[in-house]
Design an enzyme around this catalytic site. Structure first.
Site, PDB file in Angstrom:
ATOM      1  N   HIS A  99     -12.683   5.638  -2.411  1.00  0.00           N
ATOM      2  CA  HIS A  99     -12.394   4.408  -3.131  1.00  0.00           C
ATOM      3  C   HIS A  99     -13.441   3.447  -3.116  1.00  0.00           C
ATOM      4  O   HIS A  99     -14.202   3.380  -2.104  1.00  0.00           O
ATOM      5  CB  HIS A  99     -10.851   3.937  -2.588  1.00  0.00           C
ATOM      6  CG  HIS A  99     -10.770   3.606  -1.104  1.00  0.00           C
ATOM      7  ND1 HIS A  99     -11.223   2.170  -0.685  1.00  0.00           N
ATOM      8  CD2 HIS A  99     -10.524   4.457  -0.236  1.00  0.00           C
ATOM      9  CE1 HIS A  99     -11.039   2.262   0.396  1.00  0.00           C
ATOM     10  NE2 HIS A  99     -10.543   3.663   0.863  1.00  0.00           N
TER      11      HIS A  99
ATOM     12  N   ASP B 225     -12.837   0.026  -3.291  1.00  0.00           N
ATOM     13  CA  ASP B 225     -12.299  -1.254  -2.876  1.00  0.00           C
ATOM     14  C   ASP B 225     -12.256  -1.457  -1.517  1.00  0.00           C
ATOM     15  O   ASP B 225     -12.271  -0.361  -0.557  1.00  0.00           O
ATOM     16  CB  ASP B 225     -11.062  -1.554  -3.572  1.00  0.00           C
ATOM     17  CG  ASP B 225      -9.918  -0.523  -3.363  1.00  0.00           C
ATOM     18  OD1 ASP B 225     -10.244   0.664  -3.283  1.00  0.00           O
ATOM     19  OD2 ASP B 225      -8.781  -1.161  -3.004  1.00  0.00           O
TER      20      ASP B 225
ATOM     21  N   ASP C 185     -14.225   2.964   6.068  1.00  0.00           N
ATOM     22  CA  ASP C 185     -13.083   2.781   5.275  1.00  0.00           C
ATOM     23  C   ASP C 185     -13.573   2.156   3.827  1.00  0.00           C
ATOM     24  O   ASP C 185     -13.138   1.194   3.654  1.00  0.00           O
ATOM     25  CB  ASP C 185     -11.856   2.057   5.659  1.00  0.00           C
ATOM     26  CG  ASP C 185     -10.786   2.177   4.725  1.00  0.00           C
ATOM     27  OD1 ASP C 185     -10.932   2.889   3.775  1.00  0.00           O
ATOM     28  OD2 ASP C 185      -9.736   1.188   5.160  1.00  0.00           O
TER      29      ASP C 185
ATOM     30  N   GLU D 117      -7.507   1.521  -4.297  1.00  0.00           N
ATOM     31  CA  GLU D 117      -6.922   2.397  -3.256  1.00  0.00           C
ATOM     32  C   GLU D 117      -6.084   1.498  -2.245  1.00  0.00           C
ATOM     33  O   GLU D 117      -4.843   1.805  -1.800  1.00  0.00           O
ATOM     34  CB  GLU D 117      -7.783   3.238  -2.513  1.00  0.00           C
ATOM     35  CG  GLU D 117      -7.119   4.363  -1.432  1.00  0.00           C
ATOM     36  CD  GLU D 117      -6.520   3.820  -0.265  1.00  0.00           C
ATOM     37  OE1 GLU D 117      -5.675   4.216   0.358  1.00  0.00           O
ATOM     38  OE2 GLU D 117      -7.295   2.695   0.126  1.00  0.00           O
ATOM     39  N   GLU D 118      -6.829   0.463  -1.727  1.00  0.00           N
ATOM     40  CA  GLU D 118      -6.148  -0.301  -0.785  1.00  0.00           C
ATOM     41  C   GLU D 118      -4.967  -1.020  -1.087  1.00  0.00           C
ATOM     42  O   GLU D 118      -3.957  -1.559  -0.422  1.00  0.00           O
ATOM     43  CB  GLU D 118      -7.152  -1.273  -0.071  1.00  0.00           C
ATOM     44  CG  GLU D 118      -8.418  -0.785   0.376  1.00  0.00           C
ATOM     45  CD  GLU D 118      -8.167   0.098   1.706  1.00  0.00           C
ATOM     46  OE1 GLU D 118      -7.037  -0.072   2.292  1.00  0.00           O
ATOM     47  OE2 GLU D 118      -9.137   0.160   2.288  1.00  0.00           O
TER      48      GLU D 118
ATOM     49  N   GLU E 225     -10.667  10.737   1.934  1.00  0.00           N
ATOM     50  CA  GLU E 225     -11.018   9.761   3.080  1.00  0.00           C
ATOM     51  C   GLU E 225     -10.055  10.533   4.170  1.00  0.00           C
ATOM     52  O   GLU E 225      -8.992  10.647   4.220  1.00  0.00           O
ATOM     53  CB  GLU E 225     -10.950   8.524   3.082  1.00  0.00           C
ATOM     54  CG  GLU E 225      -9.485   7.992   2.706  1.00  0.00           C
ATOM     55  CD  GLU E 225      -9.390   6.506   2.657  1.00  0.00           C
ATOM     56  OE1 GLU E 225     -10.119   5.798   3.400  1.00  0.00           O
ATOM     57  OE2 GLU E 225      -8.696   6.225   1.772  1.00  0.00           O
TER      58      GLU E 225
ATOM     59  N   HIS F 163      -9.798  -1.712   8.713  1.00  0.00           N
ATOM     60  CA  HIS F 163      -9.059  -2.860   8.458  1.00  0.00           C
ATOM     61  C   HIS F 163      -8.889  -3.924   9.633  1.00  0.00           C
ATOM     62  O   HIS F 163      -8.256  -4.818   9.822  1.00  0.00           O
ATOM     63  CB  HIS F 163      -7.415  -2.478   8.362  1.00  0.00           C
ATOM     64  CG  HIS F 163      -7.271  -1.792   7.041  1.00  0.00           C
ATOM     65  ND1 HIS F 163      -6.006  -1.609   6.216  1.00  0.00           N
ATOM     66  CD2 HIS F 163      -8.074  -0.916   6.270  1.00  0.00           C
ATOM     67  CE1 HIS F 163      -6.108  -0.908   4.963  1.00  0.00           C
ATOM     68  NE2 HIS F 163      -7.388  -0.392   5.253  1.00  0.00           N
TER      69      HIS F 163
HETATM   70  C1  LIG Z   1       1.599   0.938  -1.161  1.00  0.00           C
HETATM   71  S1  LIG Z   1       0.196   2.203  -0.862  1.00  0.00           S
HETATM   72  C2  LIG Z   1      -0.626   1.326   0.185  1.00  0.00           C
HETATM   73  C3  LIG Z   1      -1.962   1.875   0.577  1.00  0.00           C
HETATM   74  C4  LIG Z   1      -2.632   1.513   1.559  1.00  0.00           C
HETATM   75  N1  LIG Z   1      -3.892   2.259   1.828  1.00  0.00           N
HETATM   76  C5  LIG Z   1      -4.667   1.955   2.783  1.00  0.00           C
HETATM   77  O1  LIG Z   1      -4.597   1.203   3.733  1.00  0.00           O
HETATM   78  C6  LIG Z   1      -1.604   1.545   2.848  1.00  0.00           C
HETATM   79  O2  LIG Z   1      -1.057   0.783   3.158  1.00  0.00           O
HETATM   80  O3  LIG Z   1      -1.582   2.560   3.519  1.00  0.00           O
HETATM   81 ZN   LIG Z   2      -9.582   3.894   2.717  1.00  0.00          ZN
HETATM   82 ZN   LIG Z   3      -8.145   0.978   3.936  1.00  0.00          ZN
END
Ligand SMILES: CSCC[C@H](NC=O)C(=O)O
Ligand SMILES: [Zn+2]
Ligand SMILES: [Zn+2]
Length: 411
Positions: free
Chosen positions: A73, A75, A106, A140-141, A168, A378
């Site tokens: 991803h 972002d 990430d 994706e995030e 990932e 994160h």
């Molecule tokens: C509502 S899907 C959210 C996707 C997100 N992905 C990465 O952190 C997560 O919170 O896992």
């Molecule tokens: Zn990721």
């Molecule tokens: Zn992430």
């Protein structure tokens, strides 16, 4: 300017791709210039306005075979610069070799490692049997609904005839590489309580706050019961149901904060819920209705399921990690050929775009080649060591050459 793998990684890390306003255009231009230099076909798709997706292709010698897709991803999650030792989008290479940047783990590492691995394979004269695709997807995030979800549901995706996907994974703190065969499914749960308002001094039954706090208590107990299973060593974090409070909203605002002598007539709480693929969603729904937000306590609730939970054949979203999945031994041996070892396959605690591929029945693993690395996705001061990054390129050389050479029957 230098043109080395590390310098190219740093340049990619410098694009500010953080939500809520990720820069997608500039990193895509950069990736296209990289693809041109390497000799890969590039195509930009836009399923949602201003949320472009980049698709790179290395044609195989037998393009009628199902292809292999490497996804990442574009972002990133936001960062709080004041909490970082270097600015999060400066991509600083510290003297000890640590590369600090939001996205270093990430997942901008894999985005560039795929390209570097292909660059090296091409330089060595390798030609793939199966076509190799790389996708760079937006959003994706924030759930991937305008990115991977639309992409995997498109005619363009169908035409790629994808037989296997790598997406990932997560860093490993030890010597072994981690591989993920499933994600947990995220639900958003909002519970609301109503009750009689009253003077702050009164004791009475069925106030909104009492009702809400009772629910929070019941949910907290359930959370503890799940966490105890983890703490006793019976299951991993990602194998139980997690439910974490993320907001509480109640009270009557006043210019100085809240009115202190009034019991409010409503209150609300929000929870992040994650279900492993083995959990029974109907059972959780029943629990929410009967115990967490029961109508008898003047509670209402809303569950928002953020994505699929079963595949198109109504199977749980899991990729098999035994020899009945022909890609599994190929992948495993590719890691071993690169001098690595895989730890026991895991469910990912969080959620990635891999679920959208699994939903279509395509075997998909989560994998990011980072060993001896603290898990900092994160987090503040996200970093990846230069040596770990460079070893990852070698791992992908093995993985990409093995998967794209796989002659067997795939489904
Ligand atoms: C509502 S899907 C959210 C996707 C997100 N992905 C990465 O952190 C997560 O919170 O896992
Ligand atoms: Zn990721
Ligand atoms: Zn992430």
């Amino acid at each position: 300017q230098e043109d080395t793998p590390i310098a190219r990684f740093l340049r990619y890390l410098q694009f500010n791709t953080a939500h809520p306003n990720p820069n997608y255009a500039d990193p895509i231009s950069f990736l296209i210039s990289q693809a041109n230099a390497i000799g890969l076909q590039a195509r930009t798709l836009e399923f949602t306005l201003s949320k472009p997706l980049l698709l790179l292709t290395w044609p195989g010698s037998n393009p009628s075979l199902p292809s292999v897709l490497f996804n990442s991803h574009l972002d990133s999650v936001p960062a709080e610069p004041s909490k970082w030792i270097y600015p999060p989008f400066s991509a600083t290479l510290a003297p000890d070799g640590k590369i600090y940047a939001r996205g270093a783990q990430d997942d901008k590492c894999i985005a560039m490692q795929y390209l570097e691995a292909i660059r090296n394979l091409k330089a060595n004269g390798f030609t793939p049997l199966r076509t190799v695709h790389i996708s760079y997807v937006p959003d994706e995030e924030i759930g991937g609904f305008d990115g991977s979800a639309k992409f995997t549901g498109s005619k363009e995706f169908e035409d790629l005839n994808v037989g296997f996907v790598l997406d990932e994974g997560q860093a490993s703190t030890g010597d072994e590489f981690r591989v993920f065969y499933a994600d947990r499914t995220p639900w958003e749960l909002k519970i609301k309580a109503t009750g009689d308002p009253g003077h702050g001094s009164r004791l009475y039954d069925n106030g909104a706050m009492e009702n809400l706090m009772k629910s929070v208590e019941v949910i907290t107990k359930f959370r503890e019961s799940q966490f105890d299973i983890v703490k006793s060593g019976e299951a991993m974090n990602s194998e139980v149901i997690s439910v974490n409070p993320v907001y509480l909203k109640a009270g009557i605002p006043s210019p100085t904060g809240f009115v202190m002598n009034m019991q409010p007539s409503e209150g609300e709480a929000g929870f992040d819920l994650r279900l492993p693929p083995t959990a029974d969603p109907d059972l959780i729904k029943k629990r929410i209705a009967e115990e967490w937000a029961p109508a008898r306590r003047n509670m209402t609730y809303e569950v928002i399921e953020k994505g699929p939970i079963r595949d198109y054949l109504d199977r749980p979203l899991m990729t098999l990690t035994n020899d009945s999945n022909p890609w599994w031994p190929v992948f495993k041996q590719a890691i071993e050929a690169a001098g690595g070892k895989l730890s026991r396959p895991e469910i990912l605690a969080s959620t990635t775009d891999a679920r959208f591929m699994r939903q279509r029945g395509i075997p998909t693993f989560g994998f990011s080649p980072m060993t001896n690395t603290p898990i900092l996705l994160h987090d503040h001061n996200e970093f990846l060591k230069d040596t770990v990054y460079l070893r990852g390129i070698e791992v992908y050389e093995s993985v990409i050459s093995s998967l794209s050479s796989f002659k067997g029957e795939s489904y």
